[in-house]
Scaffold this active site. Sequence first.
Site, PDB file in Angstrom:
ATOM      1  N   ARG A  87      50.720 -95.684  -5.308  1.00  0.00           N
ATOM      2  CA  ARG A  87      51.141 -94.296  -5.629  1.00  0.00           C
ATOM      3  C   ARG A  87      50.077 -93.229  -5.440  1.00  0.00           C
ATOM      4  O   ARG A  87      50.344 -92.061  -5.690  1.00  0.00           O
ATOM      5  CB  ARG A  87      51.691 -94.215  -7.049  1.00  0.00           C
ATOM      6  N   ASP A 176      57.897 -98.731   5.109  1.00  0.00           N
ATOM      7  CA  ASP A 176      58.534 -99.276   3.902  1.00  0.00           C
ATOM      8  C   ASP A 176      58.934 -98.178   2.923  1.00  0.00           C
ATOM      9  O   ASP A 176      58.259 -97.169   2.776  1.00  0.00           O
ATOM     10  CB  ASP A 176      57.611-100.258   3.176  1.00  0.00           C
ATOM     11  N   HIS A 203      60.963-103.218   6.294  1.00  0.00           N
ATOM     12  CA  HIS A 203      61.885-103.169   5.151  1.00  0.00           C
ATOM     13  C   HIS A 203      63.278-103.136   5.777  1.00  0.00           C
ATOM     14  O   HIS A 203      63.624-102.165   6.447  1.00  0.00           O
ATOM     15  CB  HIS A 203      61.562-101.914   4.327  1.00  0.00           C
ATOM     16  N   HIS A 261      60.371-108.460   1.449  1.00  0.00           N
ATOM     17  CA  HIS A 261      61.317-108.539   0.323  1.00  0.00           C
ATOM     18  C   HIS A 261      62.750-108.910   0.727  1.00  0.00           C
ATOM     19  O   HIS A 261      63.697-108.245   0.341  1.00  0.00           O
ATOM     20  CB  HIS A 261      61.269-107.293  -0.559  1.00  0.00           C
ATOM     21  N   ASN A 335      65.175-101.778  -4.889  1.00  0.00           N
ATOM     22  CA  ASN A 335      65.630-101.838  -3.494  1.00  0.00           C
ATOM     23  C   ASN A 335      64.852-102.900  -2.737  1.00  0.00           C
ATOM     24  O   ASN A 335      63.631-102.763  -2.628  1.00  0.00           O
ATOM     25  CB  ASN A 335      65.409-100.461  -2.838  1.00  0.00           C
ATOM     26  N   ASP A 362      56.135-106.445  -4.170  1.00  0.00           N
ATOM     27  CA  ASP A 362      56.734-105.109  -4.028  1.00  0.00           C
ATOM     28  C   ASP A 362      56.510-104.321  -5.318  1.00  0.00           C
ATOM     29  O   ASP A 362      57.408-103.617  -5.802  1.00  0.00           O
ATOM     30  CB  ASP A 362      58.226-105.203  -3.671  1.00  0.00           C
TER      31      ASP A 362
HETATM   32 ZN   LIG Z   1      60.714-101.841   0.700  1.00  0.00          ZN
END
Ligand SMILES: [Zn+2]
Length: 488
Positions: A87, A176, A203, A261, A335, A362
């Site tokens: 972040r 992603d 992704h 993922h 997600n 993730d």
């Molecule tokens: Zn993702």
Amino acid sequence: MAEAVRGGTAGDAGASAPRVGEVVELLEISRAWLVDPVAGREGPGEIVVRDGLLEAVTWLEGAEAEGIAPDGVVVAPGFVDLHVHLREPGNEDAETVASGLAAAAHGGFTTVCAMANTTPAADEPGVFARVRGAAAASGSPVELLLHGAVTVGRGGERLAALGELADAGAVGFSDDGSSVKSPLILRNVLLYAGMLGVPVVEHAEDAVMTTGAEANEGYVASVLGLKGWPVAAEVMAVERAIAVLATVLPDAPGARLHLTHLSTAGALDAVRRAKAAGLPVTCDVTPHHLGLTDEWVAGARRWAWEALGDDGAARDPWADGALVAHPYSTACRVNPPLRGAEDAAAVLAALRDGTADAVATDHAPHTQVDKEAEFGLAANGISGLETALGVLLAAVGARQLTLGRAVEALTTGPSRVLGDRGGHIGARGLTEGAAADLVVFDAGAAWTVTADALASRGANTPLLGRELPGRVLLTIAAGRLAYRDPEA
Ligand SMILES: [Zn+2]
């Protein structure tokens, strides 16, 4: 476990317990269960770390080994996470590089790969420099590797500065947060990245099919009145990416596709077939997609394998009286979404049979504000670095997975995906003479997941309040202390 730990900076004679970032001068662990995925060996043993190096690894046999079991203290190589969101820059209220690396260390991870969907996106080396500056300032010895964006601003229109990002050490290229928007851009990035020797990390989500989607399409979403998130959206995106990869390989034999993922049986079957056909495809799966299911959105809290009926179909949480928490908890919004028990079982099976090369968390921390919304409007993501080991050990405890395979998927598996870009501890074994890079955890000790117990700023996990097995006692990254259980 008899354990002594001493450390400090050079010349700091007589230092006692080291602080985070300091070289571990002496650590002796006797009578532990060692797991070395490089040697393909696990069993009772002892280790000695001196001056940051793994000086001795001794395997015990006979009477000396008696009473040492894999459900006690375990020593394994430090974990590698291919997929985290830290972040910073842009959303430091949710996580900073410093808090994210502290969370990694608490989870047993000594290397993490940050995604590029920061603000601004990591689409040029200047952003890498900022993030690396924050990592250096944090004092954490956890190695931070960086993915670069595929397109400028992750906008899906123009390719990012791929060559410059590769020169600056990008370990992968990824938009992603979403799929690479157009198959033409995907084709171009596979070509260029292939020439640069960098994998494309995709992704897989068909955004048209998931417009407005809220929860895994199926019985649970129907009962709750949530808009379905179809399995096909992931399967189609995976098949698209594999098809595009196959077309660029003649021109870019170095092209590599990593699918991150994956959450559905169909997508994993597509990867299984592609691998069998010899295509350079790898993939990872998350702890939450193998351990949790969509019935958690309804308020169930049993593990995925407990939600599967003898007939191989998902059980009915309402009929079972399995609902113990409030429905619509946005901590369950992620997600791709938590899937049905059949898909979760397929994720576990793919991990067991090697179709899934790695477990990646993730890790997606969010502020409370971004999660305090109507279910379909809340931010997607689960804060996962600190609970990954616990979820995997729960699967091990339920005989769904072996400890050895779990450790592989957290060490040599992701290391192989990264190849020679994977940082300074390439091999991920317990190798005498190498810098000590390891985690020590007590598989038999439970801990309760609370906001206070997490180093991450993101307490957004549906595991909050739950007891997990596998308390991390010590994490040592590149010879330096990364984490030490304050109560151990
Ligand atoms: Zn993702």
